[in-house]
Design a protein around this motif. Sequence first.
Motif, PDB file in Angstrom:
ATOM      1  N   ASP A  73      58.467 -11.848  50.098  1.00  0.00           N
ATOM      2  CA  ASP A  73      59.609 -12.155  49.222  1.00  0.00           C
ATOM      3  C   ASP A  73      59.681 -11.186  48.050  1.00  0.00           C
ATOM      4  O   ASP A  73      60.766 -10.767  47.637  1.00  0.00           O
ATOM      5  CB  ASP A  73      59.552 -13.625  48.747  1.00  0.00           C
ATOM      6  N   GLU A  74      58.533 -10.774  47.514  1.00  0.00           N
ATOM      7  CA  GLU A  74      58.535  -9.830  46.394  1.00  0.00           C
ATOM      8  C   GLU A  74      59.032  -8.453  46.847  1.00  0.00           C
ATOM      9  O   GLU A  74      59.769  -7.771  46.141  1.00  0.00           O
ATOM     10  CB  GLU A  74      57.132  -9.711  45.776  1.00  0.00           C
ATOM     11  N   VAL A  75      58.608  -8.061  48.035  1.00  0.00           N
ATOM     12  CA  VAL A  75      59.034  -6.746  48.564  1.00  0.00           C
ATOM     13  C   VAL A  75      60.549  -6.759  48.812  1.00  0.00           C
ATOM     14  O   VAL A  75      61.266  -5.833  48.423  1.00  0.00           O
ATOM     15  CB  VAL A  75      58.244  -6.403  49.852  1.00  0.00           C
ATOM     16  N   LEU A  76      61.044  -7.842  49.421  1.00  0.00           N
ATOM     17  CA  LEU A  76      62.494  -7.932  49.700  1.00  0.00           C
ATOM     18  C   LEU A  76      63.292  -7.949  48.403  1.00  0.00           C
ATOM     19  O   LEU A  76      64.341  -7.298  48.296  1.00  0.00           O
ATOM     20  CB  LEU A  76      62.804  -9.186  50.526  1.00  0.00           C
ATOM     21  N   ASN A  77      62.780  -8.644  47.423  1.00  0.00           N
ATOM     22  CA  ASN A  77      63.464  -8.705  46.131  1.00  0.00           C
ATOM     23  C   ASN A  77      63.546  -7.316  45.493  1.00  0.00           C
ATOM     24  O   ASN A  77      64.597  -6.900  45.006  1.00  0.00           O
ATOM     25  CB  ASN A  77      62.702  -9.680  45.216  1.00  0.00           C
ATOM     26  N   PHE A  78      62.461  -6.562  45.557  1.00  0.00           N
ATOM     27  CA  PHE A  78      62.489  -5.192  45.009  1.00  0.00           C
ATOM     28  C   PHE A  78      63.530  -4.344  45.748  1.00  0.00           C
ATOM     29  O   PHE A  78      64.367  -3.686  45.137  1.00  0.00           O
ATOM     30  CB  PHE A  78      61.093  -4.544  45.091  1.00  0.00           C
ATOM     31  N   PHE A  79      63.500  -4.382  47.066  1.00  0.00           N
ATOM     32  CA  PHE A  79      64.397  -3.505  47.835  1.00  0.00           C
ATOM     33  C   PHE A  79      65.866  -3.919  47.711  1.00  0.00           C
ATOM     34  O   PHE A  79      66.746  -3.101  47.936  1.00  0.00           O
ATOM     35  CB  PHE A  79      63.961  -3.442  49.306  1.00  0.00           C
ATOM     36  N   SER A  80      66.109  -5.180  47.329  1.00  0.00           N
ATOM     37  CA  SER A  80      67.512  -5.602  47.172  1.00  0.00           C
ATOM     38  C   SER A  80      68.177  -4.856  46.010  1.00  0.00           C
ATOM     39  O   SER A  80      69.392  -4.811  45.897  1.00  0.00           O
ATOM     40  CB  SER A  80      67.590  -7.117  46.953  1.00  0.00           C
TER      41      SER A  80
ATOM     42  N   HIS B 227      69.197   3.886  47.452  1.00  0.00           N
ATOM     43  CA  HIS B 227      68.947   5.194  48.049  1.00  0.00           C
ATOM     44  C   HIS B 227      67.510   5.610  47.720  1.00  0.00           C
ATOM     45  O   HIS B 227      67.055   5.415  46.599  1.00  0.00           O
ATOM     46  CB  HIS B 227      69.929   6.244  47.509  1.00  0.00           C
ATOM     47  N   ILE B 228      66.817   6.158  48.702  1.00  0.00           N
ATOM     48  CA  ILE B 228      65.431   6.587  48.449  1.00  0.00           C
ATOM     49  C   ILE B 228      65.218   7.973  49.031  1.00  0.00           C
ATOM     50  O   ILE B 228      65.578   8.228  50.183  1.00  0.00           O
ATOM     51  CB  ILE B 228      64.385   5.679  49.148  1.00  0.00           C
ATOM     52  N   TYR B 229      64.616   8.823  48.238  1.00  0.00           N
ATOM     53  CA  TYR B 229      64.219  10.147  48.759  1.00  0.00           C
ATOM     54  C   TYR B 229      62.869  10.038  49.468  1.00  0.00           C
ATOM     55  O   TYR B 229      62.662  10.619  50.531  1.00  0.00           O
ATOM     56  CB  TYR B 229      64.127  11.133  47.585  1.00  0.00           C
TER      57      TYR B 229
ATOM     58  N   LEU C  44      55.227  -3.607  55.302  1.00  0.00           N
ATOM     59  CA  LEU C  44      56.410  -4.207  54.667  1.00  0.00           C
ATOM     60  C   LEU C  44      57.204  -3.170  53.876  1.00  0.00           C
ATOM     61  O   LEU C  44      58.436  -3.091  53.986  1.00  0.00           O
ATOM     62  CB  LEU C  44      55.973  -5.328  53.699  1.00  0.00           C
ATOM     63  N   MET C  45      56.493  -2.368  53.093  1.00  0.00           N
ATOM     64  CA  MET C  45      57.165  -1.346  52.279  1.00  0.00           C
ATOM     65  C   MET C  45      57.896  -0.348  53.179  1.00  0.00           C
ATOM     66  O   MET C  45      59.028   0.052  52.887  1.00  0.00           O
ATOM     67  CB  MET C  45      56.136  -0.599  51.410  1.00  0.00           C
ATOM     68  N   SER C  46      57.255   0.037  54.274  1.00  0.00           N
ATOM     69  CA  SER C  46      57.846   1.044  55.165  1.00  0.00           C
ATOM     70  C   SER C  46      59.061   0.480  55.892  1.00  0.00           C
ATOM     71  O   SER C  46      60.092   1.142  56.013  1.00  0.00           O
ATOM     72  CB  SER C  46      56.810   1.515  56.191  1.00  0.00           C
ATOM     73  N   ARG C  47      58.931  -0.751  56.379  1.00  0.00           N
ATOM     74  CA  ARG C  47      60.056  -1.361  57.117  1.00  0.00           C
ATOM     75  C   ARG C  47      61.309  -1.405  56.247  1.00  0.00           C
ATOM     76  O   ARG C  47      62.386  -1.002  56.682  1.00  0.00           O
ATOM     77  CB  ARG C  47      59.659  -2.779  57.555  1.00  0.00           C
ATOM     78  N   GLU C  48      61.134  -1.855  55.000  1.00  0.00           N
ATOM     79  CA  GLU C  48      62.305  -1.984  54.130  1.00  0.00           C
ATOM     80  C   GLU C  48      62.836  -0.617  53.705  1.00  0.00           C
ATOM     81  O   GLU C  48      64.040  -0.419  53.596  1.00  0.00           O
ATOM     82  CB  GLU C  48      61.962  -2.860  52.912  1.00  0.00           C
TER      83      GLU C  48
END
Length: 241
Positions: free
Chosen positions: A59-66, A70-72, A107-111
Motif C-alpha cells: 500500500d505504501e509503494v502504490l501510494n508513492f507511485f500514485s 514520469h520516471i527516467y 514491488l518498486m520495479s513492477r510499479e
Amino acid sequence: MKLQKKIILTGSAGQIGQAFLEHLSNSNDNYYIYALDKNKNFSNKKNVENIEIDITKEDEVLNFFSKVNHIYGLINNAGIGVFSSFLSRSVKEFKEVLDVNLVGTFLMSREAIKIMIKSKSGKIINIGSIYGVNSSDYRIYGESGRNNSEVYSITKSGIIMFSKYLATHFAPYNIQVNTISPGGIEKNQSIDFKNEYIKKNPSGRMGQTKDLLPALDFLLSEENKYTNGENLVIDGGFTKW
Ligand code: NAD
C-alpha cells in the motif's frame, strides 16, 4: 529549459544510498531525485524529495507511485543482511531479508515499469552484491560477526536474475535493467576483517562508495542505450580468482 530527469532511489539514507544521492543531486544531468528510505533522509537540496516509506508494504509503494507520472530511472538500492549463523537462522530472519531485498525490489520495479511502458523509456539499476555471484568465503570472517548469510546470497543472486528477466521482457519498450554488484565497501569493520579481506583482493584494498559512481553514471547515461540485463561487478577483482 532542459527537462528534469526523475530518478527514484531506494535506501537513500544508507551508506551507498547517501553517496548516490549526493552524486546525483550535484550532477549536471539535471536529475530530480525521489529519495526513498524507511529512515529519515538528510538531504535539503532543492532537487531532492525525501520520502519515508517501507518498500515491503504494497500500500505504501502504490501510494508513492500514485503521485509519480514520469520516471527516467529507478535505483533499487535498499537492502539488508543478517549475520547470525546458518544453524541458528529463524524463519522470521530469513523472511525479513527476502522481503526487503526481493519483495521490495519487485514491488518498486513492477510499479515503475507500468509508468516506463507508457513513455517507452526507462532505466532500472538493481544493486546486487559479489555474494550474489560467489558464496561468501567464511575463512576471511573469523570472529568478526560479519559472515554474510545464505539468505543474503540467495536474494542477491535473485536480483541478478530478476534484472535479466526484466531486461529481456521489457527491452521492446526501450527499458534497460542492469545490476551493479559491489564488493565490500569500507566502513567501521574490524581491522582483522579488513586485513583478511584485503589479502584476498587483487586491488589490495576495500571498496569506497565513490568506486561505484562511474558504473552508476554509465548505466544512467542517455548515450547508453544497448547495455541490458548486465551485471557489473565492482569489486577490485575480488571475485576473479
Ligand atoms: P545500509 O544499511 O547502509 O543502507 C540500506 C538502507 O536501506 C538503509 O538506509 C535502510 O533504512 C534502508 N531500508 C532497509 N529496509 C528498508 C525498507 N523496508 N524500506 C525502505 N528502506 C529500507 O546499506 P548499504 O551498505 O548502503 O547497502 C546498500 C545496498 O548495497 C544494499 O542492497 C546492499 O545489500 C548492497 N551492498 C552493500 C555492500 C557494502 O559493503 N556496503 C556490498 C555489496 C552490496
